[in-house]
Design a protein around this motif. Structure first.
Motif, PDB file in Angstrom:
ATOM      1  N   TYR A   9      -4.491  -2.863  -5.485  1.00 35.58           N
ATOM      2  CA  TYR A   9      -5.396  -4.055  -5.079  1.00 35.58           C
ATOM      3  C   TYR A   9      -6.372  -3.386  -3.898  1.00 35.58           C
ATOM      4  O   TYR A   9      -6.104  -2.564  -3.176  1.00 35.58           O
ATOM      5  CB  TYR A   9      -4.365  -4.831  -4.390  1.00 35.58           C
ATOM      6  N   SER A  10      -7.737  -3.600  -4.554  1.00 37.48           N
ATOM      7  CA  SER A  10      -8.849  -3.005  -3.666  1.00 37.48           C
ATOM      8  C   SER A  10      -9.677  -4.079  -3.060  1.00 37.48           C
ATOM      9  O   SER A  10     -10.074  -4.782  -3.661  1.00 37.48           O
ATOM     10  CB  SER A  10      -9.520  -2.337  -4.413  1.00 37.48           C
ATOM     11  N   ARG A  11      -9.869  -3.889  -1.739  1.00 38.82           N
ATOM     12  CA  ARG A  11     -10.615  -4.950  -1.140  1.00 38.82           C
ATOM     13  C   ARG A  11     -12.160  -4.727  -1.618  1.00 38.82           C
ATOM     14  O   ARG A  11     -13.010  -5.868  -1.633  1.00 38.82           O
ATOM     15  CB  ARG A  11     -10.686  -4.657   0.484  1.00 38.82           C
ATOM     16  N   ASP A  12     -12.436  -3.484  -2.018  1.00 41.74           N
ATOM     17  CA  ASP A  12     -13.857  -3.210  -2.479  1.00 41.74           C
ATOM     18  C   ASP A  12     -14.156  -3.941  -3.766  1.00 41.74           C
ATOM     19  O   ASP A  12     -15.215  -4.098  -4.250  1.00 41.74           O
ATOM     20  CB  ASP A  12     -14.324  -1.913  -2.271  1.00 41.74           C
ATOM     21  N   TYR A  13     -12.980  -3.892  -4.739  1.00 40.05           N
ATOM     22  CA  TYR A  13     -12.919  -4.390  -6.045  1.00 40.05           C
ATOM     23  C   TYR A  13     -11.911  -5.586  -6.243  1.00 40.05           C
ATOM     24  O   TYR A  13     -10.973  -5.084  -6.931  1.00 40.05           O
ATOM     25  CB  TYR A  13     -13.076  -3.195  -6.874  1.00 40.05           C
ATOM     26  N   PRO A  14     -12.113  -6.406  -5.742  1.00 33.25           N
ATOM     27  CA  PRO A  14     -10.801  -7.602  -5.759  1.00 33.25           C
ATOM     28  C   PRO A  14     -10.758  -8.460  -7.080  1.00 33.25           C
ATOM     29  O   PRO A  14      -9.521  -8.941  -7.075  1.00 33.25           O
ATOM     30  CB  PRO A  14     -11.356  -8.500  -4.603  1.00 33.25           C
ATOM     31  N   ASP A  15     -11.625  -8.012  -7.996  1.00 34.56           N
ATOM     32  CA  ASP A  15     -11.568  -8.790  -9.271  1.00 34.56           C
ATOM     33  C   ASP A  15     -10.825  -7.792 -10.509  1.00 34.56           C
ATOM     34  O   ASP A  15     -11.083  -6.767 -10.191  1.00 34.56           O
ATOM     35  CB  ASP A  15     -12.978  -9.340  -9.810  1.00 34.56           C
ATOM     36  N   MET A  16     -10.383  -8.498 -11.270  1.00 35.02           N
ATOM     37  CA  MET A  16      -9.788  -7.833 -12.171  1.00 35.02           C
ATOM     38  C   MET A  16     -10.761  -7.818 -13.467  1.00 35.02           C
ATOM     39  O   MET A  16     -11.373  -8.879 -13.969  1.00 35.02           O
ATOM     40  CB  MET A  16      -8.401  -8.285 -12.879  1.00 35.02           C
ATOM     41  N   LEU A  17     -11.007  -6.598 -14.146  1.00 39.88           N
ATOM     42  CA  LEU A  17     -11.911  -6.582 -15.379  1.00 39.88           C
ATOM     43  C   LEU A  17     -11.407  -7.173 -16.493  1.00 39.88           C
ATOM     44  O   LEU A  17     -10.292  -7.352 -16.616  1.00 39.88           O
ATOM     45  CB  LEU A  17     -12.461  -5.185 -15.571  1.00 39.88           C
ATOM     46  N   SER A  18     -12.216  -7.410 -17.400  1.00 39.70           N
ATOM     47  CA  SER A  18     -11.970  -8.282 -18.552  1.00 39.70           C
ATOM     48  C   SER A  18     -11.118  -7.318 -19.461  1.00 39.70           C
ATOM     49  O   SER A  18     -10.183  -7.843 -20.285  1.00 39.70           O
ATOM     50  CB  SER A  18     -13.287  -8.947 -19.197  1.00 39.70           C
ATOM     51  N   GLU A  19     -11.345  -5.927 -19.570  1.00 37.07           N
ATOM     52  CA  GLU A  19     -10.849  -5.056 -20.410  1.00 37.07           C
ATOM     53  C   GLU A  19      -9.788  -4.075 -19.518  1.00 37.07           C
ATOM     54  O   GLU A  19     -10.189  -3.486 -18.456  1.00 37.07           O
ATOM     55  CB  GLU A  19     -11.861  -4.213 -21.026  1.00 37.07           C
ATOM     56  N   ALA A  20      -8.687  -4.074 -19.847  1.00 36.73           N
ATOM     57  CA  ALA A  20      -7.464  -3.001 -19.298  1.00 36.73           C
ATOM     58  C   ALA A  20      -7.498  -1.702 -19.824  1.00 36.73           C
ATOM     59  O   ALA A  20      -7.253  -1.647 -21.073  1.00 36.73           O
ATOM     60  CB  ALA A  20      -6.185  -3.858 -19.463  1.00 36.73           C
TER      61      ALA A  20
END
Length: 542
Positions: free
Chosen positions: A504-515
């Motif tokens: 979990y990153s505060r700078d990148y809080p969203d999950m990308l569509s591709e894993a």
């Protein structure tokens, strides 16, 4: 030089399973840093996840694993492990593991843990790992084809390149005998890394002291790829007490109705996730971390006092005894808990039968990244993975023809001396674990990761110089490996520009569509590192 058909580094469930599966047809050497009983497997409380009754299904187990893994599980490996669960558990029963039975003796008691849709965790009270470890270790010690080397730590793998022969194979390993202080050379047709995880890279961990990432570091130095190292599972509930070192409060406590509460008795998990206390570990750990930081509290509490005392005593005797030693009666009082580093979901990249990038080298158990756990391990899938991959690697090894071992060079200490003082080892170890906890913990930022990397770069240079000039010791080997693993964790975390599973990153809080898995390759990495540090190869051998 000692020679064996199979060299197994590590004495947890994965290593013991493999040893017993191949020993009828191969000469085996099993190496343990301390005693055979010192492993993370021996500390495992919860149990083994497997589909064992008609109310459950393989598909449900697979789906639960995939959901927990947040898109990064290997579907084929997940199916392989789930489908072999029952047969591996039945093998343990045949070997004599005393799993807990139902009160009416109608069958084995199955519990449920976070992330599971069914009761499928077979266990031996709340000390499953100990029961399994003791049963298999006794058989390993008595087996005529298995030699057990206790108090030995692997220094490094021996590859064809190091040995000066053609090829890229792994040919064995150098081992330090901690009793004599001598390094011995061990040749083997197949070498298996079953060295466990790297929890000791963090200040707070549920892992034993031997969990120093040795296999991952050695494989990386030998040229193997590693994957998904950023996904460190923090167990939500480690006992919080000044006299309690690394004592885990099992997932099964929540599975049997335990509730998480603030110091004033208020529940908080329903506000964080609809699954409340039965949410996966990453969700629960972040929720606890959030509540502790928000309220400035030292811990939260897990409360199972609403269950009858007899139920608690029969299901959690180990936890009950340990807490009572500290003045906590869990039948009447909630248990103070905090999150702690628990499990490494990433590790040495392997295929579906445990083979690494180096011919002749396998990796199984927590040290490996098989693709089963993805971005977050489902509770009690770890012991299952040890069993299944121990079995799969055994099958592959037994298919290989038996051939003579190569003659290997001895360890050269002609240009090193005894260390004049070892304060650098203790100081660096302490510093590393503290900044990893503060900068690379449950919640991360790019700035924190960069700070950690800067510190690691400096410490690795200092430790490399020490390693190059003085005779090695167990503590120095472990520190060297921990620094390497810490760097791999940080670099992997910096590569992932999203929040997924355990990262979990505060700078990148969203999950990308591709894993996409994070894969690090040592070939390009080390050419840059050598230029940056001006490093030279350690002692030449031969």
């Amino acid at each position: 030089m000692q020679q064996y058909d199979v060299l197994i580094l590590g004495s947890g469930l994965a290593g013991l399973t493999l040893a017993l599966k191949v020993a009828a047809n191969r000469q085996v050497c099993l190496v343990s840093k301390r005693s055979v009983d010192d492993s993370s497997s021996n500390w495992a409380q919860g149990g083994i996840a497997a589909v064992l009754n008609d109310d459950d299904s393989i598909e449900a187990h697979i789906q639960d694993t995939l959901v927990a893994g947040a898109g990064l599980c290997d579907a084929a490996v997940t199916r392989l492990v789930a489908e072999h669960g029952r047969e591996t558990v039945e093998w343990l029963i045949e070997e004599g593991v005393p799993f807990t039975r139902e009160a009416d003796d109608s069958g084995y008691h199955l519990t449920r843990e976070g992330g599971h849709s069914h009761r499928r965790i077979i266990h031996a009270a709340d000390a499953t790992g100990h029961a399994v470890q003791q049963t298999l270790a006794d058989k390993v010690r008595r087996h005529p084809n298995i030699r057990v080397l206790e108090d030995h730590i692997a220094v490094d793998l021996i590859t064809s390149t190091k040995a000066g022969v053609r090829g890229t194979d792994c040919l064995g390993a150098y081992l330090l005998d901690n009793t004599s202080g001598k390094v011995i050379t061990v040749a083997a047709q197949q070498t298996v890394l079953a060295t466990g995880g790297a929890g000791k890279v963090y200040l707070y961990t549920t892992n034993p002291d031997v969990a120093t990432g040795d296999g991952i570091a050695m494989a990386w130095r030998a040229g193997c790829r590693v994957a998904n190292m950023e996904f460190i599972q923090f167990h939500p509930t480690c006992l919080y007490h000044p006299q309690a070192k690394s004592f885990l409060i099992s997932e099964a406590v929540r599975g049997e109705g335990g509730l998480l509460r603030l110091p004033d008795g208020t529940r908080f998990m329903p506000a964080h996730d609809e699954r409340a206390e039965l949410a996966p570990r990453d969700v629960v750990a972040r929720a606890i971390d959030f509540e502790m930081k928000k309220r400035g509290i030292d811990c939260v509490y897990i409360d199972i006092t609403h269950q009858p005392a007899d139920f608690i005593l029969s299901h959690f005797p180990t936890i009950y005894r340990r807490c009572m030693e500290l003045g906590i009666d869990i039948t009447k009082q909630p248990i103070p808990v905090v999150p702690a580093a628990h499990y490494s979901c990433g590790g040495i990249m392997t295929d579906h039968i445990g083979r690494t990038d180096l011919p002749g080298l396998y990796a199984i158990g927590e040290t490996a990244c098989t693709g089963l756990h993805g971005a977050n391990r489902l509770a009690s899938n770890s012991l299952l993975e040890c069993l299944v991959f121990g079995q799969e690697v055994a099958r592959d090894i037994l298919l290989q023809p038996v051939k003579p071992c190569s003659k290997l060079p001895y360890w050269d200490e002609s240009r090193v001396t005894d260390a004049d003082e070892e304060i650098i080892i203790a100081h660096t170890w302490n510093e590393l674990r503290r900044f990893m906890w503060n900068y690379v913990g449950i919640v991360r930022t790019t700035k924190r990761l960069q700070r950690a990397l800067n510190r690691i770069d400096m410490l690795r240079s200092e430790v490399h110089e020490f390693y190059s000039n003085f005779r090695i010791s167990n503590n120095l080997i472990e520190l060297r490996n921990l620094l390497q693993v810490a760097e791999l964790i940080v670099r992997s975390a910096m590569e992932r520009h999203e929040s997924r599973g355990l990262h979990y990153s505060r700078d990148y809080p969203d999950m990308l569509s591709e894993a996409i898995p994070t894969v690090l390759e040592p070939s390009n990495y080390y050419s840059l590192l050598d230029r940056h540090h001006g490093l030279t190869a350690r002692k030449k051998v031969g």
